[in-house]
Write a protein that holds these residues in place. Structure first.
Motif, PDB file in Angstrom:
ATOM      1  N   SER A 144      43.347  -0.281  76.953  1.00 35.63           N
ATOM      2  CA  SER A 144      43.181   1.124  76.588  1.00 35.63           C
ATOM      3  C   SER A 144      44.150   2.006  77.357  1.00 35.63           C
ATOM      4  CB  SER A 144      41.748   1.580  76.865  1.00 35.63           C
ATOM      5  OG  SER A 144      40.844   0.890  76.046  1.00 35.63           O
ATOM      6  N   ALA A 145      44.335   1.699  78.641  1.00 35.16           N
ATOM      7  CA  ALA A 145      45.237   2.505  79.469  1.00 35.16           C
ATOM      8  C   ALA A 145      46.667   2.419  78.943  1.00 35.16           C
ATOM      9  CB  ALA A 145      45.166   2.038  80.921  1.00 35.16           C
ATOM     10  N   GLU A 146      47.084   1.215  78.548  1.00 31.89           N
ATOM     11  CA  GLU A 146      48.436   1.031  78.002  1.00 31.89           C
ATOM     12  C   GLU A 146      48.597   1.806  76.695  1.00 31.89           C
ATOM     13  OE1 GLU A 146      51.271  -2.443  76.063  1.00 31.89           O
ATOM     14  OE2 GLU A 146      49.270  -2.956  76.796  1.00 31.89           O
ATOM     15  N   MET A 147      47.570   1.745  75.844  1.00 33.35           N
ATOM     16  CA  MET A 147      47.629   2.451  74.569  1.00 33.35           C
ATOM     17  C   MET A 147      47.747   3.955  74.794  1.00 33.35           C
ATOM     18  SD  MET A 147      45.020   2.385  71.301  1.00 33.35           S
ATOM     19  CE  MET A 147      43.599   3.012  72.171  1.00 33.35           C
ATOM     20  N   ILE A 148      46.938   4.500  75.694  1.00 34.45           N
ATOM     21  CA  ILE A 148      46.979   5.939  75.970  1.00 34.45           C
ATOM     22  C   ILE A 148      48.342   6.324  76.522  1.00 34.45           C
ATOM     23  CG2 ILE A 148      45.998   7.790  77.373  1.00 34.45           C
ATOM     24  CD1 ILE A 148      44.242   6.796  75.015  1.00 34.45           C
ATOM     25  N   GLU A 149      48.900   5.502  77.395  1.00 35.16           N
ATOM     26  CA  GLU A 149      50.210   5.812  77.978  1.00 35.16           C
ATOM     27  C   GLU A 149      51.304   5.808  76.915  1.00 35.16           C
ATOM     28  OE1 GLU A 149      53.396   3.995  81.217  1.00 35.16           O
ATOM     29  OE2 GLU A 149      51.356   3.187  81.141  1.00 35.16           O
ATOM     30  N   ARG A 150      51.333   4.756  76.080  1.00 36.36           N
ATOM     31  CA  ARG A 150      52.387   4.663  75.054  1.00 36.36           C
ATOM     32  C   ARG A 150      52.247   5.733  73.993  1.00 36.36           C
ATOM     33  NH1 ARG A 150      53.296  -0.928  72.739  1.00 36.36           N
ATOM     34  NH2 ARG A 150      54.221   0.375  71.138  1.00 36.36           N
ATOM     35  N   LEU A 151      51.027   5.927  73.489  1.00 38.36           N
ATOM     36  CA  LEU A 151      50.836   6.939  72.460  1.00 38.36           C
ATOM     37  C   LEU A 151      51.004   8.345  73.032  1.00 38.36           C
ATOM     38  CD1 LEU A 151      47.863   5.372  70.457  1.00 38.36           C
ATOM     39  CD2 LEU A 151      50.296   5.390  69.846  1.00 38.36           C
ATOM     40  N   GLY A 152      50.588   8.547  74.272  1.00 35.77           N
ATOM     41  CA  GLY A 152      50.772   9.847  74.916  1.00 35.77           C
ATOM     42  C   GLY A 152      52.244  10.214  75.033  1.00 35.77           C
ATOM     43  N   HIS A 176      33.219   3.499  54.402  1.00 35.84           N
ATOM     44  CA  HIS A 176      32.268   2.762  55.233  1.00 35.84           C
ATOM     45  C   HIS A 176      32.197   3.375  56.633  1.00 35.84           C
ATOM     46  CE1 HIS A 176      31.501  -0.438  52.297  1.00 35.84           C
ATOM     47  NE2 HIS A 176      32.756  -0.224  51.917  1.00 35.84           N
ATOM     48  N   ARG A 177      31.375   2.789  57.450  1.00 39.25           N
ATOM     49  CA  ARG A 177      31.125   3.324  58.793  1.00 39.25           C
ATOM     50  C   ARG A 177      32.422   3.398  59.596  1.00 39.25           C
ATOM     51  NH1 ARG A 177      29.984   1.648  64.009  1.00 39.25           N
ATOM     52  NH2 ARG A 177      30.426  -0.530  63.512  1.00 39.25           N
ATOM     53  N   PHE A 178      32.641   4.540  60.225  1.00 37.18           N
ATOM     54  CA  PHE A 178      33.805   4.726  61.078  1.00 37.18           C
ATOM     55  C   PHE A 178      33.497   4.231  62.485  1.00 37.18           C
ATOM     56  CE2 PHE A 178      36.413   8.377  58.997  1.00 37.18           C
ATOM     57  CZ  PHE A 178      36.443   7.678  57.820  1.00 37.18           C
ATOM     58  N   HIS A 179      34.441   3.496  63.073  1.00 31.86           N
ATOM     59  CA  HIS A 179      34.344   3.150  64.485  1.00 31.86           C
ATOM     60  C   HIS A 179      34.726   4.390  65.302  1.00 31.86           C
ATOM     61  CE1 HIS A 179      33.785  -1.091  63.517  1.00 31.86           C
ATOM     62  NE2 HIS A 179      34.768  -0.959  62.647  1.00 31.86           N
ATOM     63  N   MET A 180      34.280   4.452  66.530  1.00 28.46           N
ATOM     64  CA  MET A 180      34.453   5.657  67.345  1.00 28.46           C
ATOM     65  C   MET A 180      35.788   5.705  68.074  1.00 28.46           C
ATOM     66  SD  MET A 180      31.942   7.499  66.681  1.00 28.46           S
ATOM     67  CE  MET A 180      32.135   8.760  67.935  1.00 28.46           C
ATOM     68  N   GLY A 181      36.642   4.687  67.891  1.00 33.66           N
ATOM     69  CA  GLY A 181      37.920   4.641  68.611  1.00 33.66           C
ATOM     70  C   GLY A 181      38.805   5.847  68.363  1.00 33.66           C
ATOM     71  N   ALA A 182      38.814   6.354  67.132  1.00 36.15           N
ATOM     72  CA  ALA A 182      39.666   7.506  66.810  1.00 36.15           C
ATOM     73  C   ALA A 182      39.214   8.745  67.580  1.00 36.15           C
ATOM     74  CB  ALA A 182      39.637   7.778  65.303  1.00 36.15           C
ATOM     75  N   VAL A 183      37.902   8.936  67.693  1.00 37.99           N
ATOM     76  CA  VAL A 183      37.374  10.087  68.424  1.00 37.99           C
ATOM     77  C   VAL A 183      37.699   9.960  69.909  1.00 37.99           C
ATOM     78  CG1 VAL A 183      35.271  11.338  69.046  1.00 37.99           C
ATOM     79  CG2 VAL A 183      35.540  10.425  66.731  1.00 37.99           C
ATOM     80  N   ALA A 184      37.525   8.754  70.454  1.00 32.24           N
ATOM     81  CA  ALA A 184      37.839   8.527  71.871  1.00 32.24           C
ATOM     82  C   ALA A 184      39.331   8.729  72.132  1.00 32.24           C
ATOM     83  CB  ALA A 184      37.419   7.114  72.273  1.00 32.24           C
ATOM     84  N   ASP A 187      40.136  12.392  72.132  1.00 34.06           N
ATOM     85  CA  ASP A 187      39.618  12.993  73.355  1.00 34.06           C
ATOM     86  C   ASP A 187      40.547  12.715  74.534  1.00 34.06           C
ATOM     87  OD1 ASP A 187      37.540  14.342  74.917  1.00 34.06           O
ATOM     88  OD2 ASP A 187      37.196  12.354  75.772  1.00 34.06           O
ATOM     89  N   GLN A 188      40.994  11.454  74.650  1.00 34.30           N
ATOM     90  CA  GLN A 188      41.840  11.090  75.791  1.00 34.30           C
ATOM     91  C   GLN A 188      43.240  11.683  75.680  1.00 34.30           C
ATOM     92  OE1 GLN A 188      41.562   7.364  77.736  1.00 34.30           O
ATOM     93  NE2 GLN A 188      39.850   6.693  76.473  1.00 34.30           N
ATOM     94  N   LEU A 189      43.734  11.856  74.455  1.00 40.77           N
ATOM     95  CA  LEU A 189      45.057  12.457  74.275  1.00 40.77           C
ATOM     96  C   LEU A 189      44.987  13.979  74.167  1.00 40.77           C
ATOM     97  CD1 LEU A 189      46.623   9.947  71.701  1.00 40.77           C
ATOM     98  CD2 LEU A 189      47.169  10.157  74.137  1.00 40.77           C
ATOM     99  N   ASN A 190      43.751  14.509  74.177  1.00 36.43           N
ATOM    100  CA  ASN A 190      43.527  15.956  74.064  1.00 36.43           C
ATOM    101  C   ASN A 190      44.148  16.507  72.781  1.00 36.43           C
ATOM    102  OD1 ASN A 190      42.428  18.380  74.941  1.00 36.43           O
ATOM    103  ND2 ASN A 190      44.278  18.970  76.059  1.00 36.43           N
ATOM    104  N   LEU A 191      43.846  15.832  71.667  1.00 31.96           N
ATOM    105  CA  LEU A 191      44.384  16.219  70.368  1.00 31.96           C
ATOM    106  C   LEU A 191      43.243  16.508  69.385  1.00 31.96           C
ATOM    107  CD1 LEU A 191      47.203  13.555  69.845  1.00 31.96           C
ATOM    108  CD2 LEU A 191      47.508  15.958  70.492  1.00 31.96           C
ATOM    109  N   PRO A 192      43.479  17.388  68.419  1.00 33.81           N
ATOM    110  CA  PRO A 192      42.468  17.580  67.363  1.00 33.81           C
ATOM    111  C   PRO A 192      42.497  16.419  66.366  1.00 33.81           C
ATOM    112  CG  PRO A 192      44.386  18.925  66.907  1.00 33.81           C
ATOM    113  CD  PRO A 192      44.624  18.285  68.242  1.00 33.81           C
TER     114      PRO A 192
END
Length: 199
Positions: A144-152, A176-184, A187-192
């Protein structure tokens, strides 16, 4: 005696599918060849200019090639592309996932869009190289940390992040049911969040 059920395919349907997939494969190969040519011409800059990156160039190329693809397929199927994404500030774009064409529609919507994808996308011989060149992030094997760093880093360059929160294509075209990863992630990237609905 029971009469046999009709075949689920028609000649017109097979011809349309052949055209759309054949054209996609051809344009993907064109993108790969042009991308390789761009890389060969610019590799000295990649080595010696610290902030030089090919992602904006590849993004522009693939976005406009996919717009051409959608225009050439319009006689088969009309797929709108949400072009307003191109004018928006960076966000996390969430969309339902009905078919492969959803991806192409989003790719055509903005040259500044990167995707969170499964591992098979990055390994694909047809478009894996382009996915990596465009900065698509593969969720398999990364933290998760690597993903946030690269996408950030990409967000700081003006990119938006696209994710299909269902995690896979919908076989019955229902949402179908959405996983919560997009919301998280938002939140971590501080984006709408920017919703896109395909129906």
């Amino acid at each position: 005696m029971v009469s046999p059920a009709p075949l689920p395919y028609s000649l017109v349907g097979v011809l349309r599918a052949t055209w759309t997939y054949g054209l996609f494969l051809l344009l993907s190969l064109v993108c790969q060849v042009v991308g390789l040519a761009i890389f060969l011409v610019t590799w000295p800059a990649l080595l010696f200019v610290r902030r030089f990156t090919l992602r904006p160039i590849f993004g522009f190329l693939v976005c406009h090639v996919m717009r051409l693809y959608l225009a050439l397929c319009r006689w088969v199927i009309d797929i709108p592309s949400p072009r307003e994404l191109e004018r928006m500030a960076p966000s996390v774009v969430v969309a339902n996932h009905q078919s492969f064409l959803d991806i192409l529609s989003l790719v055509a919507s903005s040259a500044r869009l990167v995707f969170v994808v499964k591992g098979w996308v990055a390994r694909s011989p047809v478009f894996g190289g382009l996915a990596r060149a465009l900065g698509f992030y593969c969720v398999e094997g990364g933290s998760s940390a690597e993903m946030i760093e690269r996408l950030g880093h990409l967000v700081s360059q003006g990119c938006s992040v696209a994710i299909f929160p269902e995690g896979t294509r919908s076989a019955d075209c229902r949402i179908h049911r959405f996983h919560m990863g997009a919301v998280a992630l938002a939140d971590q990237l501080n984006l709408p969040l920017t919703p896109v609905v395909y129906y």
